[in-house]
Design an enzyme around this catalytic site. Structure first.
Site, mmCIF file in Angstrom:
data_model
loop_
_atom_site.group_PDB
_atom_site.id
_atom_site.type_symbol
_atom_site.label_atom_id
_atom_site.label_comp_id
_atom_site.label_asym_id
_atom_site.label_seq_id
_atom_site.Cartn_x
_atom_site.Cartn_y
_atom_site.Cartn_z
ATOM 1 N N SER A 1 0.809 -1.228 0.000
ATOM 2 C CA SER A 1 0.000 0.000 0.000
ATOM 3 C C SER A 1 0.837 1.271 0.000
ATOM 4 O O SER A 1 0.342 2.338 -0.395
ATOM 5 C CB SER A 1 -0.955 0.017 1.196
ATOM 6 O OG SER A 1 -0.252 0.185 2.408
ATOM 7 N N LYS B 1 0.296 4.307 6.837
ATOM 8 C CA LYS B 1 -0.307 5.106 5.771
ATOM 9 C C LYS B 1 0.169 6.555 5.871
ATOM 10 O O LYS B 1 0.759 6.967 6.863
ATOM 11 C CB LYS B 1 -1.833 5.086 5.859
ATOM 12 C CG LYS B 1 -2.466 3.704 5.940
ATOM 13 C CD LYS B 1 -2.414 2.935 4.635
ATOM 14 C CE LYS B 1 -3.115 1.593 4.765
ATOM 15 N NZ LYS B 1 -3.043 0.784 3.537
#
Length: 200
Positions: A50, A110
């Site tokens: 990600s 993230k």
């Protein structure tokens, strides 16, 4: 001159004092390491694609580019003294809905995109904050997604996170209960593998 244990316990045999000294030294070292991990700095391994190519995960996992996963250090105390800043890479506890929709648990790594109260929109892979385009030099054009236009309002006390590999990232875009409520640690340093050593 006697050692400290000898002064405290003069009746103890020398051999017992040596063993006790070693035990206390090792126990003290372990406690210091645990305290550092709990409150100061903690290491993490990048588990998925990600955040590619900013942070690498290891092949043969889907989308991973590297032989070895990046290992990062994260500052656990900084957010006791200031609020998180947009653009920082943050480790946080996986929100409950994300555990279900993403099939992932533990922690997410993230990038912080939206702050509490902001309106986030994504159109043709471009992110807008309160209708102003967000400059994201860390995103490669081929890694943007091109889903239909969507928008979200970040609830009070929450943060909106996205991965740099937008088309392969399960993040705050999965729904209101996918927002990060607490920011646990800021990633600031890649320490492994050696050719990836760098500050973030």
């Amino acid at each position: 001159m006697r050692d400290p244990l000898g002064r405290l316990f003069p009746g103890l045999p020398h051999g017992v004092r040596v063993v006790l000294d070693w035990f206390l030294t090792i126990a003290g070292a372990v406690l210091i390491v645990l305290a550092l991990k709990a409150w100061i700095v903690n290491p993490y391994r990048i588990p998925s694609s990600s955040m590619e190519p900013t942070l690498h995960c290891a092949r043969p996992a889907p989308g991973c580019e590297a032989r070895y996963s990046d290992r990062v250090l994260a500052n656990r105390f900084i957010y006791h003294f200031r609020n998180p800043h947009r653009g920082e890479i943050i480790v946080f506890e996986t929100p409950p809905l994300a555990r279900v929709r993403c099939g992932a648990g533990g922690t997410f790594v993230k990038r912080l995109i939206g702050l509490p109260g902001e309106r986030i929109a994504e159109r043709d892979g471009i992110v807008y904050i309160d209708d102003v385009r967000l400059n994201e030099p860390y995103i490669q054009p081929q890694r943007r997604d091109h889903d239909p236009p969507r928008s979200w309002v970040v609830p009070k006390g929450n943060y909106f996170f996205m991965g740099d590999n937008r088309s392969q990232s399960c993040d705050s875009r999965c729904g209101d209960r996918c927002h990060g409520r607490t920011s646990s640690a800021r990633c600031f340093f890649v320490y492994w593998p050696p050719n990836r050593i760098s500050f973030k």
